[in-house]
Motif scaffolding. Structure first.
Motif, PDB file in Angstrom:
ATOM      1  N   SER A   6       0.824  -1.209   0.000  1.00 37.99           N
ATOM      2  CA  SER A   6       0.000   0.000   0.000  1.00 37.99           C
ATOM      3  C   SER A   6       0.859   1.261   0.000  1.00 37.99           C
ATOM      4  O   SER A   6       0.615   2.201  -0.762  1.00 37.99           O
ATOM      5  CB  SER A   6      -0.920  -0.013   1.223  1.00 37.99           C
ATOM      6  OG  SER A   6      -1.578   1.223   1.368  1.00 37.99           O
ATOM      7  N   GLU A   7       1.882   1.278   0.828  1.00 39.39           N
ATOM      8  CA  GLU A   7       2.759   2.452   0.901  1.00 39.39           C
ATOM      9  C   GLU A   7       3.553   2.636  -0.392  1.00 39.39           C
ATOM     10  O   GLU A   7       3.692   3.752  -0.900  1.00 39.39           O
ATOM     11  CB  GLU A   7       3.704   2.297   2.095  1.00 39.39           C
ATOM     12  CG  GLU A   7       3.003   2.341   3.442  1.00 39.39           C
ATOM     13  CD  GLU A   7       3.959   2.051   4.596  1.00 39.39           C
ATOM     14  OE1 GLU A   7       5.141   1.738   4.305  1.00 39.39           O
ATOM     15  OE2 GLU A   7       3.526   2.126   5.755  1.00 39.39           O
ATOM     16  N   GLU A   8       4.074   1.532  -0.939  1.00 38.22           N
ATOM     17  CA  GLU A   8       4.837   1.635  -2.192  1.00 38.22           C
ATOM     18  C   GLU A   8       3.943   2.100  -3.335  1.00 38.22           C
ATOM     19  O   GLU A   8       4.363   2.892  -4.191  1.00 38.22           O
ATOM     20  CB  GLU A   8       5.468   0.297  -2.525  1.00 38.22           C
ATOM     21  CG  GLU A   8       6.603  -0.108  -1.590  1.00 38.22           C
ATOM     22  CD  GLU A   8       7.201  -1.446  -1.978  1.00 38.22           C
ATOM     23  OE1 GLU A   8       6.622  -2.114  -2.866  1.00 38.22           O
ATOM     24  OE2 GLU A   8       8.249  -1.825  -1.402  1.00 38.22           O
ATOM     25  N   GLY A   9       2.728   1.609  -3.370  1.00 41.24           N
ATOM     26  CA  GLY A   9       1.805   2.020  -4.422  1.00 41.24           C
ATOM     27  C   GLY A   9       1.520   3.515  -4.390  1.00 41.24           C
ATOM     28  O   GLY A   9       1.496   4.187  -5.429  1.00 41.24           O
ATOM     29  N   GLN A  10       1.340   4.073  -3.200  1.00 41.52           N
ATOM     30  CA  GLN A  10       1.090   5.508  -3.087  1.00 41.52           C
ATOM     31  C   GLN A  10       2.313   6.321  -3.528  1.00 41.52           C
ATOM     32  O   GLN A  10       2.181   7.347  -4.193  1.00 41.52           O
ATOM     33  CB  GLN A  10       0.718   5.853  -1.651  1.00 41.52           C
ATOM     34  CG  GLN A  10      -0.590   5.224  -1.189  1.00 41.52           C
ATOM     35  CD  GLN A  10      -0.887   5.534   0.272  1.00 41.52           C
ATOM     36  OE1 GLN A  10      -1.216   6.672   0.625  1.00 41.52           O
ATOM     37  NE2 GLN A  10      -0.764   4.525   1.137  1.00 41.52           N
TER      38      GLN A  10
ATOM     39  N   ARG B 179       1.005  -2.647  -7.340  1.00 39.81           N
ATOM     40  CA  ARG B 179       1.043  -2.674  -5.868  1.00 39.81           C
ATOM     41  C   ARG B 179      -0.371  -2.622  -5.289  1.00 39.81           C
ATOM     42  O   ARG B 179      -0.678  -3.323  -4.308  1.00 39.81           O
ATOM     43  CB  ARG B 179       1.851  -1.496  -5.342  1.00 39.81           C
ATOM     44  CG  ARG B 179       3.299  -1.440  -5.800  1.00 39.81           C
ATOM     45  CD  ARG B 179       4.105  -2.641  -5.351  1.00 39.81           C
ATOM     46  NE  ARG B 179       5.526  -2.431  -5.527  1.00 39.81           N
ATOM     47  CZ  ARG B 179       6.162  -2.553  -6.695  1.00 39.81           C
ATOM     48  NH1 ARG B 179       5.499  -2.908  -7.788  1.00 39.81           N
ATOM     49  NH2 ARG B 179       7.468  -2.339  -6.766  1.00 39.81           N
ATOM     50  N   PHE B 180      -1.233  -1.818  -5.864  1.00 41.19           N
ATOM     51  CA  PHE B 180      -2.602  -1.713  -5.344  1.00 41.19           C
ATOM     52  C   PHE B 180      -3.384  -3.001  -5.574  1.00 41.19           C
ATOM     53  O   PHE B 180      -4.262  -3.358  -4.782  1.00 41.19           O
ATOM     54  CB  PHE B 180      -3.321  -0.529  -5.997  1.00 41.19           C
ATOM     55  CG  PHE B 180      -2.779   0.809  -5.584  1.00 41.19           C
ATOM     56  CD1 PHE B 180      -2.297   1.006  -4.301  1.00 41.19           C
ATOM     57  CD2 PHE B 180      -2.752   1.877  -6.470  1.00 41.19           C
ATOM     58  CE1 PHE B 180      -1.789   2.248  -3.907  1.00 41.19           C
ATOM     59  CE2 PHE B 180      -2.243   3.116  -6.096  1.00 41.19           C
ATOM     60  CZ  PHE B 180      -1.763   3.303  -4.804  1.00 41.19           C
ATOM     61  N   ILE B 181      -3.081  -3.706  -6.656  1.00 43.69           N
ATOM     62  CA  ILE B 181      -3.715  -5.004  -6.864  1.00 43.69           C
ATOM     63  C   ILE B 181      -3.286  -5.973  -5.762  1.00 43.69           C
ATOM     64  O   ILE B 181      -4.099  -6.755  -5.237  1.00 43.69           O
ATOM     65  CB  ILE B 181      -3.346  -5.555  -8.261  1.00 43.69           C
ATOM     66  CG1 ILE B 181      -4.007  -4.711  -9.357  1.00 43.69           C
ATOM     67  CG2 ILE B 181      -3.771  -7.017  -8.386  1.00 43.69           C
ATOM     68  CD1 ILE B 181      -3.608  -5.117 -10.767  1.00 43.69           C
ATOM     69  N   ALA B 182      -2.003  -5.919  -5.388  1.00 41.50           N
ATOM     70  CA  ALA B 182      -1.491  -6.819  -4.349  1.00 41.50           C
ATOM     71  C   ALA B 182      -2.124  -6.529  -2.991  1.00 41.50           C
ATOM     72  O   ALA B 182      -2.523  -7.455  -2.267  1.00 41.50           O
ATOM     73  CB  ALA B 182       0.026  -6.700  -4.264  1.00 41.50           C
ATOM     74  N   CYS B 183      -2.227  -5.243  -2.629  1.00 44.04           N
ATOM     75  CA  CYS B 183      -2.756  -4.934  -1.301  1.00 44.04           C
ATOM     76  C   CYS B 183      -4.273  -4.928  -1.258  1.00 44.04           C
ATOM     77  O   CYS B 183      -4.870  -4.740  -0.185  1.00 44.04           O
ATOM     78  CB  CYS B 183      -2.235  -3.579  -0.806  1.00 44.04           C
ATOM     79  SG  CYS B 183      -2.780  -2.159  -1.763  1.00 44.04           S
ATOM     80  N   GLY B 184      -4.912  -5.134  -2.412  1.00 45.20           N
ATOM     81  CA  GLY B 184      -6.367  -5.231  -2.426  1.00 45.20           C
ATOM     82  C   GLY B 184      -6.859  -6.658  -2.436  1.00 45.20           C
ATOM     83  O   GLY B 184      -8.053  -6.896  -2.619  1.00 45.20           O
ATOM     84  N   GLY B 185      -5.949  -7.638  -2.236  1.00 46.72           N
ATOM     85  CA  GLY B 185      -6.341  -9.038  -2.252  1.00 46.72           C
ATOM     86  C   GLY B 185      -7.086  -9.448  -1.002  1.00 46.72           C
ATOM     87  O   GLY B 185      -7.122  -8.748   0.017  1.00 46.72           O
TER      88      GLY B 185
ATOM     89  N   ASP C  57      -8.712   4.624  -9.255  1.00 48.50           N
ATOM     90  CA  ASP C  57      -8.245   5.950  -9.651  1.00 48.50           C
ATOM     91  C   ASP C  57      -7.037   5.848 -10.590  1.00 48.50           C
ATOM     92  O   ASP C  57      -6.987   6.527 -11.629  1.00 48.50           O
ATOM     93  CB  ASP C  57      -7.878   6.757  -8.404  1.00 48.50           C
ATOM     94  CG  ASP C  57      -7.219   8.076  -8.748  1.00 48.50           C
ATOM     95  OD1 ASP C  57      -7.885   8.958  -9.313  1.00 48.50           O
ATOM     96  OD2 ASP C  57      -6.015   8.235  -8.444  1.00 48.50           O
ATOM     97  N   VAL C  58      -6.073   5.003 -10.234  1.00 46.65           N
ATOM     98  CA  VAL C  58      -4.860   4.884 -11.043  1.00 46.65           C
ATOM     99  C   VAL C  58      -5.172   4.290 -12.417  1.00 46.65           C
ATOM    100  O   VAL C  58      -4.631   4.725 -13.441  1.00 46.65           O
ATOM    101  CB  VAL C  58      -3.810   4.031 -10.302  1.00 46.65           C
ATOM    102  CG1 VAL C  58      -2.699   3.602 -11.247  1.00 46.65           C
ATOM    103  CG2 VAL C  58      -3.229   4.820  -9.145  1.00 46.65           C
ATOM    104  N   THR C  59      -6.056   3.306 -12.453  1.00 53.65           N
ATOM    105  CA  THR C  59      -6.418   2.683 -13.730  1.00 53.65           C
ATOM    106  C   THR C  59      -7.009   3.713 -14.688  1.00 53.65           C
ATOM    107  O   THR C  59      -6.729   3.690 -15.890  1.00 53.65           O
ATOM    108  CB  THR C  59      -7.417   1.539 -13.497  1.00 53.65           C
ATOM    109  OG1 THR C  59      -6.828   0.555 -12.627  1.00 53.65           O
ATOM    110  CG2 THR C  59      -7.809   0.887 -14.809  1.00 53.65           C
ATOM    111  N   ALA C  60      -7.798   4.637 -14.177  1.00 53.08           N
ATOM    112  CA  ALA C  60      -8.392   5.677 -15.021  1.00 53.08           C
ATOM    113  C   ALA C  60      -7.349   6.674 -15.499  1.00 53.08           C
ATOM    114  O   ALA C  60      -7.524   7.303 -16.548  1.00 53.08           O
ATOM    115  CB  ALA C  60      -9.498   6.399 -14.262  1.00 53.08           C
TER     116      ALA C  60
ATOM    117  N   ALA D  14      -8.451  -0.706  -3.090  1.00 55.45           N
ATOM    118  CA  ALA D  14      -9.434  -0.829  -4.164  1.00 55.45           C
ATOM    119  C   ALA D  14      -9.777   0.549  -4.740  1.00 55.45           C
ATOM    120  O   ALA D  14      -9.889   0.713  -5.957  1.00 55.45           O
ATOM    121  CB  ALA D  14     -10.690  -1.527  -3.659  1.00 55.45           C
ATOM    122  N   GLY D  15      -9.932   1.550  -3.874  1.00 57.09           N
ATOM    123  CA  GLY D  15     -10.207   2.902  -4.354  1.00 57.09           C
ATOM    124  C   GLY D  15      -9.039   3.489  -5.124  1.00 57.09           C
ATOM    125  O   GLY D  15      -9.221   4.118  -6.178  1.00 57.09           O
TER     126      GLY D  15
END
Length: 296
Positions: free
Chosen positions: A38-42, A56-62, A79-82, A74-75
């Protein structure tokens, strides 16, 4: 008398406790990995490295992550995908035909091994795309890719590889265009002189007509009212208009001739001195003489 505990019972209890502690330790390790992702993704998202942030967000959203982390990731993932830009790459050969056997890199890293018409994801920012194909000179395109930009079309025109010994100079190492191509690249500048001379010719024609008509009208008036004893000043005024009309006529003819010559000779060799022209008018008794001089 205190009952004695069987050694077998103690061993069984120890094994049961260890079995209970193992899942707890595993869950603690998974939670730590979720927080780290989560921290790395941000951080990656804030640096503009959106594709890495999404992973990274996919990993921490499991499902193995804590509910709170899952919700946040997940949020952020949505946002990043868009915001991830996408490009549709294409290339043409020297005849303008689409080609698919083209390798594309972005900032030196592989992006596409072959062009298939599908959109590819890139990170936002200033990017350099390099198109390479066997038998063709590579082409580099510099783009500014914007966040949220989807399905942007990017096309490259691939020319033939320069012959051995040919001087480099074209972008991507391609062959230098022929002289006639370079000379024709700025047709507007070659038309400046003909247009200017044409304007001078047109203006001189208008002046010739105006002065000539005015001189004729004044001469007819003098003949009808005072000839042959008209005032010298009135006669000189008519003569001045006639002289001006003749000068305008000479300038117009010379300028028109210069415009025609400049149009005929405007395809000069590159690097030759710029075409120049000058009109010389010499007043004569009862008229004028005009001459055109220039270098084309």
């Amino acid at each position: 008398m205190t009952p004695r505990t069987s050694p077998r019972f103690l061993v069984a209890a120890a094994l049961s406790a260890a079995a209970c502690l193992q899942p707890a330790r595993a869950r603690a390790g998974d939670a730590e990995a979720c927080f780290t992702a989560s921290e790395e993704g941000q951080r990656l998202r804030d640096e503009g490295r959106l594709r890495e942030a999404r992973a990274r967000f996919i990993a921490c959203g499991g499902a193995d992550c804590p509910d709170l982390v899952q919700s946040d990731c997940a949020g952020w993932l949505s946002d990043v995908t868009a915001r991830v830009p996408t490009l549709i790459l294409s290339a043409q050969d020297e005849q303008g035909h689409d080609v698919a056997d083209v390798r594309v890199t972005i900032d030196g890293a592989p992006l596409s091994a072959r062009l298939d018409g599908k959109a590819v994801e890139v990170d936002p920012g200033e990017r350099v795309l390099r198109f390479e194909r066997a038998g063709s000179a590579p082409v580099e395109l510099r783009l500014v890719v914007r966040e949220g930009e989807k399905l942007r079309r990017v096309s490259a025109r691939l020319g033939r590889t320069a012959a051995p010994g040919a001087s480099a100079g074209a972008p991507g190492g391609g062959a230098v265009p022929p002289r006639e191509d370079r000379a024709a690249s700025s047709p507007a500048s070659a038309l400046v002189l003909p247009i200017a001379l044409g304007g001078v010719a047109a203006g001189s024609g208008v002046a010739y007509a105006a002065l000539g008509l005015s001189a004729r009208a004044d001469a007819d008036r003098l003949r009808a009212t005072c000839a042959p004893r008209c005032a010298e000043a009135d006669v000189d005024a008519v003569r001045a208009k006639i002289l001006g009309a003749n000068i305008a006529f000479g300038v117009g003819v010379a300028a028109l001739a210069g415009a025609v010559a400049a149009l005929v000779l405007r395809r000069a060799e590159p690097g030759a001195p710029a075409a120049t022209a000058a009109v010389h008018v010499v007043p004569l008794r009862g008229g004028a003489a005009a001459a055109l001089g220039g270098r084309f």
